[in-house]
Design an enzyme around this catalytic site. Structure first.
Site, mmCIF file in Angstrom:
data_model
loop_
_atom_site.group_PDB
_atom_site.id
_atom_site.type_symbol
_atom_site.label_atom_id
_atom_site.label_comp_id
_atom_site.label_asym_id
_atom_site.label_seq_id
_atom_site.Cartn_x
_atom_site.Cartn_y
_atom_site.Cartn_z
ATOM 1 N N TYR A 92 0.650 -1.448 -0.033
ATOM 2 C CA TYR A 92 -0.320 -0.248 0.414
ATOM 3 C C TYR A 92 0.732 1.479 0.136
ATOM 4 O O TYR A 92 -0.206 2.185 -0.396
ATOM 5 C CB TYR A 92 -1.241 -0.239 0.708
ATOM 6 N N HIS B 106 -7.619 2.215 -6.518
ATOM 7 C CA HIS B 106 -7.539 1.599 -5.526
ATOM 8 C C HIS B 106 -5.954 1.678 -4.997
ATOM 9 O O HIS B 106 -5.453 1.764 -6.769
ATOM 10 C CB HIS B 106 -8.151 -0.391 -6.156
HETATM 11 O O1 CA2 Z 1 -5.657 -1.121 -2.540
HETATM 12 C C1 CA2 Z 1 -6.344 -1.095 -2.113
HETATM 13 O O2 CA2 Z 1 -6.640 0.120 -1.929
HETATM 14 C C2 CA2 Z 1 -7.494 -1.737 -1.437
HETATM 15 O O3 CA2 Z 1 -9.045 -0.833 -1.511
HETATM 16 C C3 CA2 Z 1 -7.231 -1.995 -0.442
HETATM 17 C C4 CA2 Z 1 -8.034 -2.529 0.415
HETATM 18 C C5 CA2 Z 1 -8.119 -4.311 0.245
HETATM 19 O O4 CA2 Z 1 -9.073 -4.633 0.667
HETATM 20 C C6 CA2 Z 1 -9.084 -3.766 -1.148
HETATM 21 O O5 CA2 Z 1 -8.514 -5.371 -1.577
HETATM 22 C C7 CA2 Z 1 -7.270 -3.404 -2.212
HETATM 23 C C8 CA2 Z 1 -7.582 -3.093 2.568
HETATM 24 C C9 CA2 Z 1 -7.395 -1.393 3.072
HETATM 25 C C10 CA2 Z 1 -6.915 -1.991 4.123
HETATM 26 O O6 CA2 Z 1 -6.011 -0.763 4.531
HETATM 27 C C11 CA2 Z 1 -4.984 -0.423 5.098
HETATM 28 C C12 CA2 Z 1 -3.646 -0.682 4.657
HETATM 29 C C13 CA2 Z 1 -2.744 -0.545 5.093
HETATM 30 C C14 CA2 Z 1 -2.426 -0.571 6.231
HETATM 31 C C15 CA2 Z 1 -3.755 -0.913 7.269
HETATM 32 C C16 CA2 Z 1 -4.626 -0.515 6.501
#
Ligand code: CA2
Length: 146
Positions: free
Chosen positions: A26, A104
């Site tokens: 991320y 995303h």
């Molecule tokens: O890639 C993306 O932006 C997602 O929407 C992120 C979601 C995931 O379930 C999707 O499949 C793709 C997850 C969000 C989690 O957020 C965090 C990221 C980093 C640290 C903590 C939470």
């Protein structure tokens, strides 16, 4: 003077923790970092950003309705995990005429099988994924040109 066009940027569950774990997926930006850059980008184009995050599905649905009621120009939506589960969010996207851009950080299609289904995609005008925080900026660039 006419009101400046507003673009809602809606973020779903767990994105409040962005920048604290899984940087290899991320990136290291926090949600505040992203909000700040989008704010600058929108201002430069004479628009404003209404940037929000919630861990609750119903809030995202209420905010989609609010975007319509307020006459927003567009919505950027990172529904996070709800992307892959929420028919209710799809119904809300379909219930409004404001264009919704799916965003995303990662590319769900390069990840686990369960992330390949996106209900949001079934109602979204376009999808921006896999460019980290830049996915938001690319989506905003297109939304600003509407
Ligand atoms: O890639 C993306 O932006 C997602 O929407 C992120 C979601 C995931 O379930 C999707 O499949 C793709 C997850 C969000 C989690 O957020 C965090 C990221 C980093 C640290 C903590 C939470």
């Amino acid at each position: 003077m006419a009101d400046r066009p507003t673009i809602f940027v809606l973020n779903g569950p767990n994105l409040n923790l962005l920048g604290t774990r899984e940087p290899e997926i991320y990136g290291t930006d926090t949600l505040d970092d992203i909000a700040g850059r989008l704010d600058d980008q929108a201002r430069a184009a004479g628009a404003v950003i209404d940037f929000r995050q919630s861990n609750h599905e119903g809030h995202l649905i209420d905010w989609l309705h609010e975007a319509q009621a307020d006459g927003a120009k567009a919505v950027l939506l990172n529904a996070a995990g709800f992307t892959h589960t929420s028919i209710a969010i799809l119904d809300a996207i379909k219930a409004i005429t404001v264009p919704v851009f799916e965003v995303h950080l990662s590319d769900p299609h390069q990840r686990e099988e369960f992330r390949h289904l996106s209900y949001v995609s079934m109602g979204a005008k376009a999808v921006f994924a896999g460019h980290g925080a830049k996915s938001y900026e690319l989506a905003l660039d297109v939304a600003l040109q509407l």
